[in-house]
Design a protein around this motif. Sequence first.
Motif, PDB file in Angstrom:
ATOM      1  N   ILE A 168       0.845  -1.193   0.000  1.00  0.00           N
ATOM      2  CA  ILE A 168       0.000   0.000   0.000  1.00  0.00           C
ATOM      3  C   ILE A 168       0.881   1.245   0.000  1.00  0.00           C
ATOM      4  CG2 ILE A 168      -1.904   1.207   1.088  1.00  0.00           C
ATOM      5  CD1 ILE A 168      -2.747  -1.564   0.446  1.00  0.00           C
ATOM      6  N   ARG A 169       0.769   2.026  -1.046  1.00  0.00           N
ATOM      7  CA  ARG A 169       1.506   3.286  -1.126  1.00  0.00           C
ATOM      8  C   ARG A 169       0.640   4.407  -0.559  1.00  0.00           C
ATOM      9  NH1 ARG A 169       3.850   2.457  -7.304  1.00  0.00           N
ATOM     10  NH2 ARG A 169       5.661   1.187  -6.711  1.00  0.00           N
ATOM     11  N   ILE A 170       1.166   5.079   0.456  1.00  0.00           N
ATOM     12  CA  ILE A 170       0.445   6.191   1.085  1.00  0.00           C
ATOM     13  C   ILE A 170       1.311   7.438   0.957  1.00  0.00           C
ATOM     14  CG2 ILE A 170      -0.807   6.970   3.121  1.00  0.00           C
ATOM     15  CD1 ILE A 170      -0.690   4.143   4.217  1.00  0.00           C
ATOM     16  N   PRO A 171       1.010   8.295  -0.008  1.00  0.00           N
ATOM     17  CA  PRO A 171       1.855   9.473  -0.208  1.00  0.00           C
ATOM     18  C   PRO A 171       1.475  10.629   0.714  1.00  0.00           C
ATOM     19  CG  PRO A 171       0.162   9.404  -1.887  1.00  0.00           C
ATOM     20  CD  PRO A 171      -0.019   8.164  -1.043  1.00  0.00           C
ATOM     21  N   LEU A 172       2.472  11.367   1.126  1.00  0.00           N
ATOM     22  CA  LEU A 172       2.248  12.671   1.740  1.00  0.00           C
ATOM     23  C   LEU A 172       2.240  13.674   0.585  1.00  0.00           C
ATOM     24  CD1 LEU A 172       1.949  14.262   4.397  1.00  0.00           C
ATOM     25  CD2 LEU A 172       4.437  14.570   4.363  1.00  0.00           C
ATOM     26  N   ILE A 173       1.085  14.317   0.366  1.00  0.00           N
ATOM     27  CA  ILE A 173       0.901  15.159  -0.806  1.00  0.00           C
ATOM     28  C   ILE A 173       0.873  16.616  -0.359  1.00  0.00           C
ATOM     29  CG2 ILE A 173      -0.521  15.584  -2.839  1.00  0.00           C
ATOM     30  CD1 ILE A 173      -1.857  12.846  -2.295  1.00  0.00           C
ATOM     31  N   ASP A 175       0.102  20.248   0.388  1.00  0.00           N
ATOM     32  CA  ASP A 175      -1.115  21.066   0.278  1.00  0.00           C
ATOM     33  C   ASP A 175      -2.404  20.247   0.320  1.00  0.00           C
ATOM     34  OD1 ASP A 175       0.479  23.389   0.003  1.00  0.00           O
ATOM     35  OD2 ASP A 175       0.603  23.092  -2.158  1.00  0.00           O
ATOM     36  N   TYR A 176      -2.293  18.921   0.464  1.00  0.00           N
ATOM     37  CA  TYR A 176      -3.509  18.104   0.469  1.00  0.00           C
ATOM     38  C   TYR A 176      -3.668  17.258   1.730  1.00  0.00           C
ATOM     39  CZ  TYR A 176      -4.571  19.512  -4.247  1.00  0.00           C
ATOM     40  OH  TYR A 176      -4.896  20.276  -5.345  1.00  0.00           O
ATOM     41  N   ASN A 177      -2.582  16.685   2.235  1.00  0.00           N
ATOM     42  CA  ASN A 177      -2.708  15.944   3.489  1.00  0.00           C
ATOM     43  C   ASN A 177      -1.492  16.203   4.370  1.00  0.00           C
ATOM     44  OD1 ASN A 177      -0.784  14.375   2.188  1.00  0.00           O
ATOM     45  ND2 ASN A 177      -1.952  12.464   2.281  1.00  0.00           N
ATOM     46  N   THR A 178      -1.528  15.647   5.572  1.00  0.00           N
ATOM     47  CA  THR A 178      -0.516  15.932   6.579  1.00  0.00           C
ATOM     48  C   THR A 178       0.045  14.628   7.144  1.00  0.00           C
ATOM     49  OG1 THR A 178      -2.107  15.914   8.402  1.00  0.00           O
ATOM     50  CG2 THR A 178      -1.792  18.018   7.238  1.00  0.00           C
ATOM     51  N   ASP A 179       1.057  14.767   7.988  1.00  0.00           N
ATOM     52  CA  ASP A 179       1.594  13.578   8.664  1.00  0.00           C
ATOM     53  C   ASP A 179       0.521  12.897   9.493  1.00  0.00           C
ATOM     54  OD1 ASP A 179       4.211  13.786   7.681  1.00  0.00           O
ATOM     55  OD2 ASP A 179       4.774  15.230   9.234  1.00  0.00           O
ATOM     56  N   ASN A 181      -2.716  12.820   8.820  1.00  0.00           N
ATOM     57  CA  ASN A 181      -3.554  12.080   7.874  1.00  0.00           C
ATOM     58  C   ASN A 181      -2.874  10.789   7.431  1.00  0.00           C
ATOM     59  OD1 ASN A 181      -4.221  15.270   6.421  1.00  0.00           O
ATOM     60  ND2 ASN A 181      -5.653  14.132   7.721  1.00  0.00           N
ATOM     61  N   HIS A 182      -1.571  10.896   7.211  1.00  0.00           N
ATOM     62  CA  HIS A 182      -0.743   9.743   6.849  1.00  0.00           C
ATOM     63  C   HIS A 182      -0.941   8.627   7.877  1.00  0.00           C
ATOM     64  CE1 HIS A 182       3.279   9.538   4.396  1.00  0.00           C
ATOM     65  NE2 HIS A 182       2.248   9.127   3.700  1.00  0.00           N
ATOM     66  N   GLU A 183      -0.804   8.992   9.138  1.00  0.00           N
ATOM     67  CA  GLU A 183      -0.887   8.015  10.231  1.00  0.00           C
ATOM     68  C   GLU A 183      -2.300   7.445  10.349  1.00  0.00           C
ATOM     69  OE1 GLU A 183       0.634   5.729  13.436  1.00  0.00           O
ATOM     70  OE2 GLU A 183       1.506   6.753  11.703  1.00  0.00           O
ATOM     71  N   LYS A 184      -3.312   8.279  10.188  1.00  0.00           N
ATOM     72  CA  LYS A 184      -4.686   7.785  10.250  1.00  0.00           C
ATOM     73  C   LYS A 184      -4.959   6.793   9.126  1.00  0.00           C
ATOM     74  CE  LYS A 184      -6.823  11.800  12.530  1.00  0.00           C
ATOM     75  NZ  LYS A 184      -7.756  12.954  12.351  1.00  0.00           N
ATOM     76  N   SER A 185      -4.451   7.074   7.937  1.00  0.00           N
ATOM     77  CA  SER A 185      -4.638   6.153   6.813  1.00  0.00           C
ATOM     78  C   SER A 185      -3.974   4.809   7.109  1.00  0.00           C
ATOM     79  CB  SER A 185      -4.058   6.752   5.526  1.00  0.00           C
ATOM     80  OG  SER A 185      -4.808   7.859   5.088  1.00  0.00           O
ATOM     81  N   ARG A 186      -2.762   4.850   7.612  1.00  0.00           N
ATOM     82  CA  ARG A 186      -2.051   3.600   7.908  1.00  0.00           C
ATOM     83  C   ARG A 186      -2.800   2.779   8.951  1.00  0.00           C
ATOM     84  NH1 ARG A 186       1.338   1.743  11.609  1.00  0.00           N
ATOM     85  NH2 ARG A 186       1.452   3.753  12.668  1.00  0.00           N
ATOM     86  N   THR A 195      -0.379  -4.899   6.088  1.00  0.00           N
ATOM     87  CA  THR A 195       0.837  -4.677   6.879  1.00  0.00           C
ATOM     88  C   THR A 195       2.012  -4.154   6.060  1.00  0.00           C
ATOM     89  OG1 THR A 195       1.561  -6.969   6.544  1.00  0.00           O
ATOM     90  CG2 THR A 195       0.215  -6.521   8.499  1.00  0.00           C
ATOM     91  N   ARG A 196       1.917  -4.183   4.756  1.00  0.00           N
ATOM     92  CA  ARG A 196       3.044  -3.774   3.900  1.00  0.00           C
ATOM     93  C   ARG A 196       2.753  -2.394   3.329  1.00  0.00           C
ATOM     94  NH1 ARG A 196       3.854  -8.414  -0.384  1.00  0.00           N
ATOM     95  NH2 ARG A 196       5.873  -7.364  -0.703  1.00  0.00           N
ATOM     96  N   PHE A 197       3.540  -1.409   3.781  1.00  0.00           N
ATOM     97  CA  PHE A 197       3.279  -0.026   3.401  1.00  0.00           C
ATOM     98  C   PHE A 197       4.518   0.616   2.788  1.00  0.00           C
ATOM     99  CE2 PHE A 197       0.507  -0.830   7.110  1.00  0.00           C
ATOM    100  CZ  PHE A 197      -0.727  -0.651   6.490  1.00  0.00           C
ATOM    101  N   ASP A 198       4.270   1.524   1.876  1.00  0.00           N
ATOM    102  CA  ASP A 198       5.302   2.380   1.299  1.00  0.00           C
ATOM    103  C   ASP A 198       4.857   3.808   1.550  1.00  0.00           C
ATOM    104  OD1 ASP A 198       7.273   3.622  -0.160  1.00  0.00           O
ATOM    105  OD2 ASP A 198       6.537   2.967  -2.124  1.00  0.00           O
ATOM    106  N   LEU A 199       5.433   4.442   2.578  1.00  0.00           N
ATOM    107  CA  LEU A 199       5.087   5.807   2.942  1.00  0.00           C
ATOM    108  C   LEU A 199       6.163   6.744   2.398  1.00  0.00           C
ATOM    109  CD1 LEU A 199       3.673   3.900   5.125  1.00  0.00           C
ATOM    110  CD2 LEU A 199       3.590   5.934   6.543  1.00  0.00           C
ATOM    111  N   PHE A 200       5.734   7.745   1.662  1.00  0.00           N
ATOM    112  CA  PHE A 200       6.700   8.636   1.023  1.00  0.00           C
ATOM    113  C   PHE A 200       6.056   9.994   0.790  1.00  0.00           C
ATOM    114  CE2 PHE A 200       4.246   6.488  -2.156  1.00  0.00           C
ATOM    115  CZ  PHE A 200       4.018   7.413  -3.149  1.00  0.00           C
TER     116      PHE A 200
END
Length: 207
Positions: A168-173, A175-179, A181-186, A195-200
């Motif tokens: 699962i790729r979860i980008p920090l974008i 002007d659109y989301n925050t750290d 939001n990143h954590e809530k998505s994960r 369990t397998r994530f690519d956070l960038f």
Amino acid sequence: MERQQAKIIGIARHRLSTDGDGVTTLVAFHGCPLRCRYCLNPQSLGDIGRFRKYSPEELYAETRIDELYFIATNGGVTFGGGEPCLRPQFIREFRQLCGPAWQLNLETSLCVPTANIEALLPVVNTLIIDIKDMNTDIYRCYTGKSNDLVLDNLRLIADAGRQQDCIIRIPLIPDYNTDANHEKSRKALEALGFTRFDLFTYQIRKH
């Protein structure tokens, strides 16, 4: 049966551990249901860009040149785009041609009908899912679409017990989301068993 054809915007050979295990060939489909603010492949949209139509047989003939690499490294073909899950029957016919020895991977947003994912799960090995953000408002603001289909397809994959086959790729974008939001998505995805994530972070080039 109607002869399958698909518009392909590019084929990239000899990719190593970037789109799945081993040596892979990336096949990029034309067409996407999303209109992301920072689209990485705008040539997949509209009919202005260059593309070539392939049948599954023609694509197999072009990709099988690297079959020895695929088998030796547990690699294969990764379908990206655009959105490859718009063409489930094409990919199913391609699997019949290449057989079980190749790894077939999907780079997908999952923003497609659930029936498409149901048709693809039996024939693909790995799904590399670009989730954008699990927050409905953020997703709509960034992509122009609801994420209802995405959530339905995530539940379908989880119910099928295929979470370990997903990255699962979860980008920090910007002007659109925050750290946060990143954590809530994960966490929301972990609750479904992924369990397998690519956070960038997206690197936005200013012109």
